[in-house]
Design a protein around this motif. Structure first.
Motif, PDB file in Angstrom:
ATOM      1  N   LEU A 105       0.770  -1.224   0.008  1.00  9.43           N
ATOM      2  CA  LEU A 105      -0.119   0.021  -0.052  1.00  9.43           C
ATOM      3  C   LEU A 105       0.894   1.291   0.030  1.00  9.43           C
ATOM      4  O   LEU A 105       1.846   1.198   0.823  1.00  9.43           O
ATOM      5  CB  LEU A 105      -0.902  -0.070   1.217  1.00  9.43           C
ATOM      6  CG  LEU A 105      -1.781   1.250   1.594  1.00  9.43           C
ATOM      7  CD1 LEU A 105      -2.786   1.328   0.345  1.00  9.43           C
ATOM      8  CD2 LEU A 105      -2.422   1.365   2.786  1.00  9.43           C
ATOM      9  N   SER A 106       0.794   2.039  -0.821  1.00 10.10           N
ATOM     10  CA  SER A 106       1.309   3.146  -0.817  1.00 10.10           C
ATOM     11  C   SER A 106       0.174   4.663  -0.897  1.00 10.10           C
ATOM     12  O   SER A 106      -0.887   4.540  -1.406  1.00 10.10           O
ATOM     13  CB  SER A 106       2.240   3.431  -2.116  1.00 10.10           C
ATOM     14  OG  SER A 106       1.589   3.295  -3.256  1.00 10.10           O
ATOM     15  N   TYR A 107       0.615   5.835  -0.262  1.00 11.56           N
ATOM     16  CA  TYR A 107      -0.400   6.887  -0.307  1.00 11.56           C
ATOM     17  C   TYR A 107       0.412   8.324  -0.022  1.00 11.56           C
ATOM     18  O   TYR A 107       1.553   8.049   0.382  1.00 11.56           O
ATOM     19  CB  TYR A 107      -1.503   6.886   0.570  1.00 11.56           C
ATOM     20  CG  TYR A 107      -1.189   6.771   2.088  1.00 11.56           C
ATOM     21  CD1 TYR A 107      -1.076   7.672   2.707  1.00 11.56           C
ATOM     22  CD2 TYR A 107      -0.692   5.393   2.459  1.00 11.56           C
ATOM     23  CE1 TYR A 107      -0.788   7.934   4.089  1.00 11.56           C
ATOM     24  CE2 TYR A 107      -0.219   5.336   3.856  1.00 11.56           C
ATOM     25  CZ  TYR A 107      -0.375   6.690   4.709  1.00 11.56           C
ATOM     26  OH  TYR A 107      -0.054   6.550   6.026  1.00 11.56           O
ATOM     27  N   SER A 108      -0.080   9.399  -0.576  1.00  9.96           N
ATOM     28  CA  SER A 108       0.462  10.474  -0.216  1.00  9.96           C
ATOM     29  C   SER A 108      -0.138  11.368   0.817  1.00  9.96           C
ATOM     30  O   SER A 108      -1.317  11.134   0.841  1.00  9.96           O
ATOM     31  CB  SER A 108       0.574  11.506  -1.737  1.00  9.96           C
ATOM     32  OG  SER A 108       1.265  10.918  -2.461  1.00  9.96           O
ATOM     33  N   GLU A 109       0.612  11.615   2.050  1.00 11.91           N
ATOM     34  CA  GLU A 109      -0.065  12.316   3.077  1.00 11.91           C
ATOM     35  C   GLU A 109       0.585  13.836   2.970  1.00 11.91           C
ATOM     36  O   GLU A 109       1.663  14.315   2.913  1.00 11.91           O
ATOM     37  CB  GLU A 109       0.489  11.807   4.317  1.00 11.91           C
ATOM     38  CG  GLU A 109       0.050  12.494   5.561  1.00 11.91           C
ATOM     39  CD  GLU A 109       0.900  12.122   6.851  1.00 11.91           C
ATOM     40  OE1 GLU A 109       1.077  12.928   7.561  1.00 11.91           O
ATOM     41  OE2 GLU A 109       1.281  10.835   6.705  1.00 11.91           O
TER      42      GLU A 109
END
Length: 269
Positions: A105-109
């Protein structure tokens, strides 16, 4: 199950959830799993989560396979606080042994200022592993017997005839329903089912054989060499190749399974 976080100084704000257990996994069936990425930020948070991506691969005894994550659209998505991104992965179980579902899982915060402009941001990634064992669902034992020719004519008497008997045993923990049992003969032969579908009647679901755990069922096929057909295929040690057996079943919960044997042969001469 394990989790690796890229930066552990602060807790991640997106949690990846996998089912804690799904029951038994059997060779011949399709492994199916729903993956949920949940945004755990508060509704009034000054942070945003965007570009959420979920990837998965299956590590089987024979190697690693990258899985298609469906639906495939909007792979990079924005998930609002309290929201969830759900994806489904499927994998055909073709071999026994340990399997590991690896999910990335990857995401931008991003931190948002009072004027709604993004002041800072970073990319987070983490990985979860889910291990399980695939076991055989149906055991198959076969026996081939020679039959005398059904015709005394000199030409016809050369046509070979066999009976293939197969013993099926349910190794699963629950009841299964046999959908079909089909013998796919080599070109030199034709086969006739001697089983529940022998009369080619409309067999209703309730009429198909049911096998409780450890139940054994006998099935059989008549195999005849075709007149004026191609020659028989023979192995180096004198065995005649007859064909292979395909079996389909369904569990009481509607899960379907499929098994195909290797090439079945006569006895060694």
């Amino acid at each position: 199950m394990s989790k690796i976080v890229e930066d552990c100084r602060d807790p991640p704000y997106v949690n990846l959830t996998l089912p804690p257990a799904f029951g038994s996994a059997y060779v011949g069936e399709t492994f199916s799993c729903t993956l949920c990425a949940n945004n755990e930020l508060a509704a009034n948070s000054d942070r945003q989560v965007t570009s959420v991506r979920i990837g998965a691969e299956m590590q089987a005894p024979s190697g690693t396979t990258t899985l298609e994550v469906s639906p495939t659209d909007q792979q990079a998505a924005k998930v609002d606080p309290g929201g969830s991104l759900q994806k489904i992965v499927r994998f055909e179980l073709r071999e026994e042994g340990n399997h590991t579902l690896a999910v990335n899982l990857s995401y931008s915060e991003t931190t948002v200022s009072n004027d709604q402009s993004a002041s800072s941001g970073r990319v987070r990634t983490f990985r979860k592993l889910y291990q399980f064992v695939a076991r055989p669902c149906l055991g198959v034992r076969t026996k081939v017997s020679n039959l005398p020719s059904g015709n005394s004519d000199d030409t016809e008497s050369q046509a070979a005839r066999y009976v293939l008997e197969a013993q099926l045993e349910n190794f699963a923990d629950g009841t299964i329903i046999l959908e079909t049992a089909t013998l796919n003969p080599k070109l030199a032969f034709k086969s006739t089912s001697l089983n529940w579908d022998a009369k080619e009647l409309d067999v209703h679901h309730s009429d198909k054989p049911k096998m409780a755990p450890r139940d054994v069922l006998q099935i059989a096929f008549l195999i005849e060499q075709q007149k004026d057909g191609p020659g028989k295929e023979v192995t180096k040690d004198g065995r005649t190749l007859l064909g292979n057996l395909d079996i389909q079943w369904m569990s009481v919960m509607g899960e379907r399974g499929f098994l195909s044997t290797g090439w079945l042969t006569t006895k060694k001469k």
